[in-house]
Design a protein around this motif. Sequence first.
Motif, short mmCIF file in Angstrom:
data_model
loop_
_atom_site.label_atom_id
_atom_site.label_comp_id
_atom_site.label_asym_id
_atom_site.label_seq_id
_atom_site.Cartn_x
_atom_site.Cartn_y
_atom_site.Cartn_z
N UNK A 150 0.85 -1.18 0.00
CA UNK A 150 0.00 0.00 0.00
C UNK A 150 0.88 1.23 0.00
N UNK A 151 0.57 2.19 -0.86
CA UNK A 151 1.29 3.47 -0.87
C UNK A 151 0.28 4.59 -1.06
N UNK A 152 0.41 5.61 -0.28
CA UNK A 152 -0.40 6.81 -0.49
C UNK A 152 0.53 8.01 -0.54
N UNK A 153 0.11 9.06 -1.22
CA UNK A 153 0.95 10.24 -1.42
C UNK A 153 0.29 11.45 -0.78
N UNK A 154 1.00 12.06 0.16
CA UNK A 154 0.55 13.32 0.75
C UNK A 154 1.10 14.44 -0.13
N UNK A 155 0.20 15.12 -0.81
CA UNK A 155 0.63 16.16 -1.75
C UNK A 155 0.74 17.51 -1.04
N UNK A 156 1.52 18.42 -1.60
CA UNK A 156 1.73 19.72 -0.95
C UNK A 156 0.45 20.47 -0.63
N UNK A 157 -0.54 20.41 -1.51
CA UNK A 157 -1.77 21.17 -1.29
C UNK A 157 -2.94 20.29 -0.84
N UNK A 158 -2.65 19.01 -0.56
CA UNK A 158 -3.73 18.08 -0.25
C UNK A 158 -3.94 17.84 1.23
N UNK A 159 -4.74 16.81 1.52
CA UNK A 159 -5.05 16.45 2.89
C UNK A 159 -3.88 15.73 3.55
N UNK A 160 -3.83 15.78 4.86
CA UNK A 160 -2.84 15.02 5.61
C UNK A 160 -3.50 13.77 6.17
N UNK A 230 6.73 9.00 -11.72
CA UNK A 230 5.57 9.79 -12.14
C UNK A 230 5.68 11.24 -11.64
N UNK A 231 6.02 11.40 -10.38
CA UNK A 231 6.08 12.74 -9.80
C UNK A 231 7.22 13.54 -10.42
N UNK A 232 8.38 12.90 -10.56
CA UNK A 232 9.55 13.61 -11.10
C UNK A 232 9.33 14.07 -12.53
N UNK A 233 8.56 13.30 -13.30
CA UNK A 233 8.35 13.62 -14.72
C UNK A 233 6.99 14.27 -14.97
N UNK A 235 3.91 13.44 -14.31
CA UNK A 235 2.78 12.62 -14.74
C UNK A 235 1.71 12.60 -13.64
N UNK A 236 0.50 12.30 -14.02
CA UNK A 236 -0.61 12.29 -13.07
C UNK A 236 -0.43 11.16 -12.05
N UNK A 237 -0.82 11.42 -10.83
CA UNK A 237 -0.78 10.38 -9.80
C UNK A 237 -1.89 10.65 -8.78
N UNK A 238 -2.30 9.60 -8.08
CA UNK A 238 -3.36 9.71 -7.08
C UNK A 238 -2.81 10.27 -5.78
N UNK A 239 -3.59 11.15 -5.18
CA UNK A 239 -3.21 11.79 -3.93
C UNK A 239 -4.12 11.33 -2.80
N UNK A 243 -5.27 6.12 -2.89
CA UNK A 243 -4.06 5.35 -2.58
C UNK A 243 -3.82 4.32 -3.67
N UNK A 244 -2.66 3.69 -3.60
CA UNK A 244 -2.31 2.59 -4.49
C UNK A 244 -2.22 1.32 -3.66
N UNK A 245 -2.91 0.28 -4.13
CA UNK A 245 -2.92 -1.00 -3.43
C UNK A 245 -2.68 -2.12 -4.43
N UNK A 246 -1.85 -3.06 -4.07
CA UNK A 246 -1.60 -4.21 -4.93
C UNK A 246 -1.39 -5.44 -4.06
N UNK A 247 -1.92 -6.58 -4.50
CA UNK A 247 -1.76 -7.80 -3.71
C UNK A 247 -1.76 -9.02 -4.62
N UNK A 248 -1.01 -10.03 -4.21
CA UNK A 248 -1.03 -11.31 -4.91
C UNK A 248 -2.01 -12.27 -4.25
N UNK A 249 -2.65 -11.83 -3.18
CA UNK A 249 -3.57 -12.69 -2.43
C UNK A 249 -4.97 -12.60 -3.03
N UNK A 250 -5.47 -13.71 -3.55
CA UNK A 250 -6.81 -13.72 -4.14
C UNK A 250 -7.77 -14.57 -3.32
N UNK A 251 -7.36 -14.98 -2.13
CA UNK A 251 -8.23 -15.79 -1.27
C UNK A 251 -9.35 -14.96 -0.67
#
Length: 251
Positions: A150-160, A230-233, A235-239, A243-251
């Motif tokens: 799980x990764x989330x991005x706290x943006x300069x003008x966004x929520x904490x 994405x941020x350095x170049x 590109x659009x990203x979720x703030x 969040x971003x979530x990825x899992x190999x668990x399909x149970x």
Amino acid sequence: MEDRYSRNRIYVKPEEQELIKNYPILLGGAGIGSVIAECALRFGFENITIIDGDQVELSNLNRQNYTEDDISTDKVNAVKKRLLSINKEANINVHNCFLTTDNVESYINGHKIAINALDFTSDVPLLFDEICQQNNIPVLHPYNLGWGGLVTVISPKGLSLKAIAKNGQKINELRVVEYVSSYMKFWGTPQFWIDKILYKYLSEKEKLPPPQLSIGSWMVASMCTHLLFKIATNKAYKRFPEFYFSSINVD
């Protein structure tokens, strides 16, 4: 594109590869940060600062970027040695200390993206975010969920992260994971295995650190590296509160 990054072609434009080479990123914490640092370096981020005052322990080896030879040595020195063995020309700066309310601002200045991999045992992680926002620095928050990341991005003008606190709750890693689990249930993509892990962890009689796996560390490292790119170049990203979530668990 130089030979080192020739296999990045098509995915990464030559001008993007050159841009990220000297793009200064800051890692607060060398636990999961040790894995993120290597993934980012191999991708092409060669200007990395890492701050941590911990030493390597045997229990770190199931998921962090260390070996038995590193046990009892300072984490930042061990990971610097590792990174320079991959690219001896990289600019790897380390500070063998803990971030505090008194010094955190001085270490943040001069960077363009930060990764908050600090333990929520004090108010320092939230202060870290606050100062980064004041200085227009996006902050990545990585979480090892064992079978996922799980990764989330706290943006300069966004929520904490304080935005998800309820009734005076203190913000910590568990609160963030609970929020994400509730969010995914609401939108019809429940991850019940996360709730089961949380329940079993909170039911443990002894107060222990949360369980984590190497799988989650490497998934989070790849997600963070993609977001750094994405941020350095530009590109659009979720703030956050997305969040971003990825899992190999399909149970």
